[in-house]
Write a protein that holds these residues in place. Structure first.
Motif, PDB file in Angstrom:
ATOM      1  N   LEU A  13       1.256   5.010   0.966  1.00 60.96           N
ATOM      2  CA  LEU A  13       0.562   6.246   1.906  1.00 60.96           C
ATOM      3  C   LEU A  13       1.523   7.497   1.631  1.00 60.96           C
ATOM      4  O   LEU A  13       2.831   7.236   1.471  1.00 60.96           O
ATOM      5  CB  LEU A  13       0.822   5.936   3.427  1.00 60.96           C
ATOM      6  CG  LEU A  13      -0.152   4.898   3.871  1.00 60.96           C
ATOM      7  CD1 LEU A  13       0.026   4.520   5.391  1.00 60.96           C
ATOM      8  CD2 LEU A  13      -1.718   5.095   3.457  1.00 60.96           C
ATOM      9  N   ASP A  71      -9.439   7.065   7.106  1.00 57.19           N
ATOM     10  CA  ASP A  71      -9.327   5.993   6.711  1.00 57.19           C
ATOM     11  C   ASP A  71      -8.792   5.257   8.217  1.00 57.19           C
ATOM     12  O   ASP A  71      -7.740   5.153   8.465  1.00 57.19           O
ATOM     13  CB  ASP A  71      -8.050   5.809   5.671  1.00 57.19           C
ATOM     14  CG  ASP A  71      -7.789   4.318   5.339  1.00 57.19           C
ATOM     15  OD1 ASP A  71      -8.553   3.578   6.104  1.00 57.19           O
ATOM     16  OD2 ASP A  71      -6.836   4.060   4.569  1.00 57.19           O
ATOM     17  N   GLU A 102       0.694  -1.149   0.030  1.00 55.78           N
ATOM     18  CA  GLU A 102      -0.300   0.036  -0.003  1.00 55.78           C
ATOM     19  C   GLU A 102       0.793   1.329   0.104  1.00 55.78           C
ATOM     20  O   GLU A 102       1.901   1.329   0.700  1.00 55.78           O
ATOM     21  CB  GLU A 102      -0.835  -0.004   1.226  1.00 55.78           C
ATOM     22  CG  GLU A 102      -1.703   1.313   1.348  1.00 55.78           C
ATOM     23  CD  GLU A 102      -2.403   1.329   2.705  1.00 55.78           C
ATOM     24  OE1 GLU A 102      -3.566   2.046   2.562  1.00 55.78           O
ATOM     25  OE2 GLU A 102      -2.063   0.914   3.781  1.00 55.78           O
ATOM     26  N   ALA A 129       3.405  -0.435   4.871  1.00 65.07           N
ATOM     27  CA  ALA A 129       3.006   0.373   3.705  1.00 65.07           C
ATOM     28  C   ALA A 129       4.335   1.052   3.075  1.00 65.07           C
ATOM     29  O   ALA A 129       5.361   0.979   3.827  1.00 65.07           O
ATOM     30  CB  ALA A 129       2.166   1.598   4.075  1.00 65.07           C
ATOM     31  N   SER A 174      -4.219   7.863   2.616  1.00 66.84           N
ATOM     32  CA  SER A 174      -4.273   6.621   1.695  1.00 66.84           C
ATOM     33  C   SER A 174      -5.104   7.164   0.524  1.00 66.84           C
ATOM     34  O   SER A 174      -5.903   8.178   0.371  1.00 66.84           O
ATOM     35  CB  SER A 174      -5.225   5.506   2.509  1.00 66.84           C
ATOM     36  OG  SER A 174      -6.332   5.783   2.755  1.00 66.84           O
ATOM     37  N   GLU A 175      -5.792   6.196  -0.313  1.00 71.18           N
ATOM     38  CA  GLU A 175      -6.813   6.403  -1.406  1.00 71.18           C
ATOM     39  C   GLU A 175      -8.121   6.620  -0.630  1.00 71.18           C
ATOM     40  O   GLU A 175      -8.966   7.441  -1.191  1.00 71.18           O
ATOM     41  CB  GLU A 175      -6.767   5.398  -2.203  1.00 71.18           C
ATOM     42  CG  GLU A 175      -5.669   4.945  -3.283  1.00 71.18           C
ATOM     43  CD  GLU A 175      -5.901   3.954  -3.966  1.00 71.18           C
ATOM     44  OE1 GLU A 175      -7.056   3.466  -4.238  1.00 71.18           O
ATOM     45  OE2 GLU A 175      -4.855   3.701  -4.912  1.00 71.18           O
ATOM     46  N   ALA A 208      -5.064   8.718   7.005  1.00 65.45           N
ATOM     47  CA  ALA A 208      -4.910   7.238   7.709  1.00 65.45           C
ATOM     48  C   ALA A 208      -4.058   7.669   9.032  1.00 65.45           C
ATOM     49  O   ALA A 208      -3.992   6.518   9.815  1.00 65.45           O
ATOM     50  CB  ALA A 208      -4.237   6.113   6.858  1.00 65.45           C
TER      51      ALA A 208
END
Length: 170
Positions: A8, A84, A6, A52, A25-26, A30
């Motif tokens: 970030l 998130d 992932e 991440a 994040s998307e 977060a």
């Protein structure tokens, strides 16, 4: 670095309470961490999100950083960006309960435990606060000991006391 990790995006800035680092994040913000300096902030972010791929990118995380600094400097302000949230069902329930405490008020760990939609203890509320990765927006600083005393805070008891004072809690 593996491409399946992932991503970030993060940015670092300064607030009255210290160095603020925000990770996006998307799905939304977060992480919002407070530290004594940039080195510590980045180390704390790596610890909070060990799997991440962290990418310094103010063009993506800059809006979130500005909003984070604004809320750290004025904790009574609303935070309008999406979050998130990542945690267990119990942690998410505690964090939701925390967000219902009005600015300028506090609750004891035990009182907050009773307000959560599941059976938990005051100690479990404390553990959920310790696991929180989104300072001030998830207002763990509004939880105090049963006698009203100020106890542990992931970002330092001195910051907790300042946040409470900034919100005008007697």
């Amino acid at each position: 670095m593996s491409t399946d990790r992932e991503k970030l995006h993060y940015a670092i800035g300064e607030a009255h309470l210290g160095t603020v680092i925000v990770a996006v994040s998307e799905a939304g913000v977060a992480g919002l961490l407070i530290a004594d300096d940039e080195t510590r902030a980045l180390r704390d972010l790596r610890t909070a999100f060990p799997d991440a791929q962290l990418i310094a990118d103010e063009s993506i995380a800059g809006e979130a950083l500005a909003a984070a600094i604004a809320v750290v400097d004025a904790p009574h302000r609303a935070f309008a960006l999406p979050l998130d949230l990542r945690g267990s069902a119990q942690e998410l329930a505690v964090w939701q309960a925390l967000r219902t405490i009005p600015s300028g008020q506090t609750r004891s760990y035990g009182t907050l435990a009773k307000s959560v939609e599941m059976t938990i203890t005051a100690q479990e509320v404390g553990a959920a606060c310790a696991a929180n990765r989104i300072a001030v927006v998830i207002p763990c600083h509004r939880v105090v000991k049963a006698d009203g005393g100020i106890s542990g805070y992931r970002w330092g008891v001195h910051r907790k006391r300042k946040l409470i004072n900034m919100e005008g809690v007697a």
